[in-house]
Design a protein around this motif. Structure first.
Motif, PDB file in Angstrom:
ATOM      1  N   ASP A  11     -12.220 -30.515  15.922  1.00 34.56           N
ATOM      2  CA  ASP A  11     -12.961 -29.943  17.270  1.00 34.56           C
ATOM      3  C   ASP A  11     -14.264 -29.863  16.972  1.00 34.56           C
ATOM      4  O   ASP A  11     -15.033 -30.213  18.120  1.00 34.56           O
ATOM      5  N   ALA A  12     -14.872 -29.783  15.811  1.00 32.91           N
ATOM      6  CA  ALA A  12     -16.327 -29.989  15.750  1.00 32.91           C
ATOM      7  C   ALA A  12     -16.698 -31.352  16.276  1.00 32.91           C
ATOM      8  O   ALA A  12     -17.816 -31.479  16.791  1.00 32.91           O
ATOM      9  N   HIS A  13     -16.066 -32.445  15.623  1.00 33.43           N
ATOM     10  CA  HIS A  13     -16.420 -33.736  16.012  1.00 33.43           C
ATOM     11  C   HIS A  13     -16.300 -34.036  17.558  1.00 33.43           C
ATOM     12  O   HIS A  13     -16.651 -35.001  17.952  1.00 33.43           O
ATOM     13  N   ALA A  14     -15.237 -33.232  18.102  1.00 34.26           N
ATOM     14  CA  ALA A  14     -15.059 -33.509  19.477  1.00 34.26           C
ATOM     15  C   ALA A  14     -15.988 -32.879  20.414  1.00 34.26           C
ATOM     16  O   ALA A  14     -16.152 -33.372  21.669  1.00 34.26           O
ATOM     17  N   THR A  15     -16.515 -32.054  19.870  1.00 35.76           N
ATOM     18  CA  THR A  15     -17.429 -31.059  20.724  1.00 35.76           C
ATOM     19  C   THR A  15     -18.948 -31.411  20.608  1.00 35.76           C
ATOM     20  O   THR A  15     -19.690 -31.238  21.543  1.00 35.76           O
TER      21      THR A  15
ATOM     22  N   ARG B 247     -23.542 -41.718  10.175  1.00 33.51           N
ATOM     23  CA  ARG B 247     -22.798 -40.869   9.430  1.00 33.51           C
ATOM     24  C   ARG B 247     -21.689 -40.103  10.311  1.00 33.51           C
ATOM     25  O   ARG B 247     -20.516 -40.171   9.807  1.00 33.51           O
ATOM     26  N   GLN B 248     -22.110 -39.521  11.060  1.00 35.20           N
ATOM     27  CA  GLN B 248     -21.348 -38.520  12.064  1.00 35.20           C
ATOM     28  C   GLN B 248     -20.165 -39.444  12.485  1.00 35.20           C
ATOM     29  O   GLN B 248     -19.116 -38.842  12.496  1.00 35.20           O
ATOM     30  N   GLU B 249     -20.427 -40.493  13.067  1.00 32.71           N
ATOM     31  CA  GLU B 249     -19.488 -41.495  13.662  1.00 32.71           C
ATOM     32  C   GLU B 249     -18.396 -41.977  12.574  1.00 32.71           C
ATOM     33  O   GLU B 249     -17.446 -41.986  12.782  1.00 32.71           O
ATOM     34  N   SER B 250     -19.024 -42.254  11.412  1.00 29.91           N
ATOM     35  CA  SER B 250     -18.172 -42.782  10.429  1.00 29.91           C
ATOM     36  C   SER B 250     -17.208 -41.614   9.901  1.00 29.91           C
ATOM     37  O   SER B 250     -16.099 -41.872   9.310  1.00 29.91           O
ATOM     38  N   VAL B 251     -17.687 -40.479   9.700  1.00 32.19           N
ATOM     39  CA  VAL B 251     -16.855 -39.349   9.540  1.00 32.19           C
ATOM     40  C   VAL B 251     -15.641 -39.135  10.435  1.00 32.19           C
ATOM     41  O   VAL B 251     -14.363 -38.901  10.069  1.00 32.19           O
ATOM     42  N   ARG B 252     -16.135 -39.218  11.623  1.00 28.00           N
ATOM     43  CA  ARG B 252     -15.130 -39.185  12.944  1.00 28.00           C
ATOM     44  C   ARG B 252     -13.860 -40.174  12.753  1.00 28.00           C
ATOM     45  O   ARG B 252     -12.758 -39.974  12.814  1.00 28.00           O
ATOM     46  N   LEU B 253     -14.361 -41.522  12.373  1.00 22.24           N
ATOM     47  CA  LEU B 253     -13.349 -42.492  12.352  1.00 22.24           C
ATOM     48  C   LEU B 253     -12.553 -42.465  11.084  1.00 22.24           C
ATOM     49  O   LEU B 253     -11.291 -42.530  11.109  1.00 22.24           O
TER      50      LEU B 253
ATOM     51  N   GLY C 226     -22.624 -27.962   9.304  1.00 22.74           N
ATOM     52  CA  GLY C 226     -23.641 -27.765  10.480  1.00 22.74           C
ATOM     53  C   GLY C 226     -22.991 -27.825  11.796  1.00 22.74           C
ATOM     54  O   GLY C 226     -23.428 -27.116  12.745  1.00 22.74           O
ATOM     55  N   MET C 227     -22.274 -28.632  11.895  1.00 19.11           N
ATOM     56  CA  MET C 227     -21.397 -29.082  13.281  1.00 19.11           C
ATOM     57  C   MET C 227     -20.546 -28.027  13.588  1.00 19.11           C
ATOM     58  O   MET C 227     -20.317 -27.521  14.568  1.00 19.11           O
ATOM     59  N   VAL C 228     -19.919 -27.273  12.429  1.00 19.00           N
ATOM     60  CA  VAL C 228     -19.007 -26.296  12.620  1.00 19.00           C
ATOM     61  C   VAL C 228     -19.692 -25.026  12.999  1.00 19.00           C
ATOM     62  O   VAL C 228     -19.166 -24.219  13.658  1.00 19.00           O
ATOM     63  N   GLU C 229     -20.817 -24.803  12.567  1.00 18.09           N
ATOM     64  CA  GLU C 229     -21.814 -23.948  13.008  1.00 18.09           C
ATOM     65  C   GLU C 229     -22.043 -23.669  14.479  1.00 18.09           C
ATOM     66  O   GLU C 229     -22.154 -22.727  15.030  1.00 18.09           O
ATOM     67  N   LYS C 230     -22.302 -24.932  14.737  1.00 15.14           N
ATOM     68  CA  LYS C 230     -22.500 -25.120  16.493  1.00 15.14           C
ATOM     69  C   LYS C 230     -21.253 -24.585  17.345  1.00 15.14           C
ATOM     70  O   LYS C 230     -21.578 -24.369  18.329  1.00 15.14           O
ATOM     71  N   LEU C 231     -20.188 -24.703  16.553  1.00 12.09           N
ATOM     72  CA  LEU C 231     -19.049 -24.286  17.327  1.00 12.09           C
ATOM     73  C   LEU C 231     -18.997 -22.389  17.322  1.00 12.09           C
ATOM     74  O   LEU C 231     -18.286 -22.061  18.041  1.00 12.09           O
ATOM     75  N   GLY C 232     -19.673 -21.829  16.485  1.00 11.63           N
ATOM     76  CA  GLY C 232     -19.862 -20.666  16.343  1.00 11.63           C
ATOM     77  C   GLY C 232     -18.768 -19.913  15.163  1.00 11.63           C
ATOM     78  O   GLY C 232     -18.531 -18.855  14.941  1.00 11.63           O
ATOM     79  N   ALA C 233     -18.312 -20.773  14.401  1.00 13.07           N
ATOM     80  CA  ALA C 233     -17.339 -20.606  13.336  1.00 13.07           C
ATOM     81  C   ALA C 233     -18.018 -20.295  12.523  1.00 13.07           C
ATOM     82  O   ALA C 233     -19.022 -20.866  11.894  1.00 13.07           O
ATOM     83  N   PRO C 234     -17.261 -19.442  11.243  1.00 17.24           N
ATOM     84  CA  PRO C 234     -18.132 -18.928  10.198  1.00 17.24           C
ATOM     85  C   PRO C 234     -17.957 -20.080   9.113  1.00 17.24           C
ATOM     86  O   PRO C 234     -16.890 -20.830   8.905  1.00 17.24           O
ATOM     87  N   VAL C 235     -19.035 -20.418   8.302  1.00 20.10           N
ATOM     88  CA  VAL C 235     -19.141 -21.257   7.191  1.00 20.10           C
ATOM     89  C   VAL C 235     -19.496 -20.179   5.749  1.00 20.10           C
ATOM     90  O   VAL C 235     -20.247 -19.404   5.829  1.00 20.10           O
ATOM     91  N   VAL C 236     -18.760 -20.791   4.894  1.00 24.09           N
ATOM     92  CA  VAL C 236     -18.978 -19.886   3.689  1.00 24.09           C
ATOM     93  C   VAL C 236     -19.524 -20.765   2.600  1.00 24.09           C
ATOM     94  O   VAL C 236     -19.214 -21.947   2.675  1.00 24.09           O
TER      95      VAL C 236
ATOM     96  N   GLY D 261     -29.049 -39.425  18.675  1.00 20.05           N
ATOM     97  CA  GLY D 261     -29.891 -40.074  17.629  1.00 20.05           C
ATOM     98  C   GLY D 261     -29.107 -40.610  16.322  1.00 20.05           C
ATOM     99  O   GLY D 261     -28.321 -41.595  16.434  1.00 20.05           O
ATOM    100  N   GLU D 262     -29.552 -40.118  15.236  1.00 21.23           N
ATOM    101  CA  GLU D 262     -28.840 -40.590  13.965  1.00 21.23           C
ATOM    102  C   GLU D 262     -27.722 -39.815  13.659  1.00 21.23           C
ATOM    103  O   GLU D 262     -26.867 -40.204  12.795  1.00 21.23           O
ATOM    104  N   GLY D 263     -27.206 -38.796  14.637  1.00 20.49           N
ATOM    105  CA  GLY D 263     -26.035 -37.969  14.381  1.00 20.49           C
ATOM    106  C   GLY D 263     -26.205 -36.945  13.340  1.00 20.49           C
ATOM    107  O   GLY D 263     -27.407 -36.757  12.390  1.00 20.49           O
ATOM    108  N   ALA D 264     -25.158 -36.206  13.181  1.00 20.18           N
ATOM    109  CA  ALA D 264     -25.359 -34.905  12.079  1.00 20.18           C
ATOM    110  C   ALA D 264     -25.345 -35.509  10.822  1.00 20.18           C
ATOM    111  O   ALA D 264     -24.285 -36.452  10.571  1.00 20.18           O
ATOM    112  N   THR D 265     -25.782 -35.253   9.758  1.00 17.80           N
ATOM    113  CA  THR D 265     -25.747 -35.400   8.564  1.00 17.80           C
ATOM    114  C   THR D 265     -24.996 -34.082   7.549  1.00 17.80           C
ATOM    115  O   THR D 265     -24.800 -34.449   6.515  1.00 17.80           O
ATOM    116  N   ASP D 266     -24.326 -33.273   8.349  1.00 22.40           N
ATOM    117  CA  ASP D 266     -24.001 -32.066   7.592  1.00 22.40           C
ATOM    118  C   ASP D 266     -22.655 -31.606   8.548  1.00 22.40           C
ATOM    119  O   ASP D 266     -22.993 -31.011   9.557  1.00 22.40           O
ATOM    120  N   ASP D 267     -21.563 -31.756   8.175  1.00 19.89           N
ATOM    121  CA  ASP D 267     -20.555 -31.244   8.958  1.00 19.89           C
ATOM    122  C   ASP D 267     -20.219 -29.840   8.893  1.00 19.89           C
ATOM    123  O   ASP D 267     -19.798 -29.636  10.081  1.00 19.89           O
TER     124      ASP D 267
END
Length: 249
Positions: free
Chosen positions: A189-193, A92-98, A206-216, A198-204
């Motif tokens: 930025d999240a998809h580049a970073t 899914r992560q790769e598909s969203v990036r594409l 959550g990827m933004v959270e890993k950047l330290g950016a706020p999610v509301v 494994g099976e990749g991220a299923t929650d985009d």
């Protein structure tokens, strides 16, 4: 509509390259019929129902791009909404990036939506878009959790007893839905970073959270449930029947 009247453009990426094994053998989950129409078509129409959405990018199985494009060509969508069909990846992560790579540069707000959530109301879509346009870099629709949730220590074999290790405070929990909305640059930025593992991220988000950016979080809707198992199809059919009875949907 002129570019001056439309300073912010919104696109939606719908990853639909998975097989949906939990619904059993047969067609990919996104192509299963719901009230005689493939779920994917319902999902695309749900996104296109928002007047803010100008483009829907459907990410199809690599061997099914022509089939999915044909499918969408055969079903009416609002004239104001364009769509593209591109080949997806193994996760899914790769598909969203594409799919994100196919979004034009002038699009500033990007939504990512599960094809398996075919009945999300347009008010929920609009609420997510509005929150991004008001300055949030990542927005998720979500509902309070009705059940008590237990954290357990997983075991190797399904069905074996599992030890409870914690009981999270239910009032702090939310069940996340889609579409999730993003400032386009933040999602890129999240998809580049965030590494694909494994099976990749299923929650985009959550990827933004890993950047330290706020999610509301904005309020979700009970009809935005995910169609995963056969019983969900029965519920989705019932929702559509109620809509037809109430407002001629």
């Amino acid at each position: 509509m002129s570019d001056e009247a439309r300073p912010s453009r919104t696109a939606v990426v719908i990853p639909a390259a998975g097989r949906g094994v939990r619904l059993g053998p047969g067609a990919p989950k996104a192509l299963r019929a719901l009230n005689g129409t493939p779920m994917l078509v319902h999902a695309v129409r749900a996104m296109a129902a928002s007047r803010a959405v100008r483009l829907v990018v459907v990410v199809a199985p690599a061997d099914g791009v022509a089939e999915v494009k044909h499918l969408l060509d055969d079903h009416a969508l609002p004239e104001r909404t364009d769509y593209l069909v591109v080949a997806g990846g193994d996760t899914r992560q790769e598909s969203v990036r594409l799919g994100l790579q196919a979004v034009p540069e002038d699009v500033t707000t990007v939504l990512v939506h599960d094809a398996a959530r075919p009945l999300v109301p347009v008010d929920t879509v609009d609420a997510v878009i509005e929150a991004v346009r008001d300055g949030a870099v990542a927005v998720v629709p979500a509902l309070p959790v009705a059940d008590t949730v237990k954290e357990v220590e997983p075991v190797g074999r399904p069905g074996d007893p599992e030890q409870v290790v914690a009981t999270p405070v239910r009032a702090r929990l939310r069940a996340v839905q889609t579409p999730q909305g993003f400032d386009r640059a933040t999602l890129v930025d999240a998809h580049a970073t965030v590494a694909l593992a494994g099976e990749g991220a299923t929650d985009d988000a959550g990827m933004v959270e890993k950047l330290g950016a706020p999610v509301v979080v904005v309020p979700g809707h009970e009809e935005a449930f995910k169609v995963t198992r056969p019983l969900d199809l029965v519920l989705a059919e019932a929702v559509l029947a109620r809509r037809r009875a109430n407002d001629g949907f």
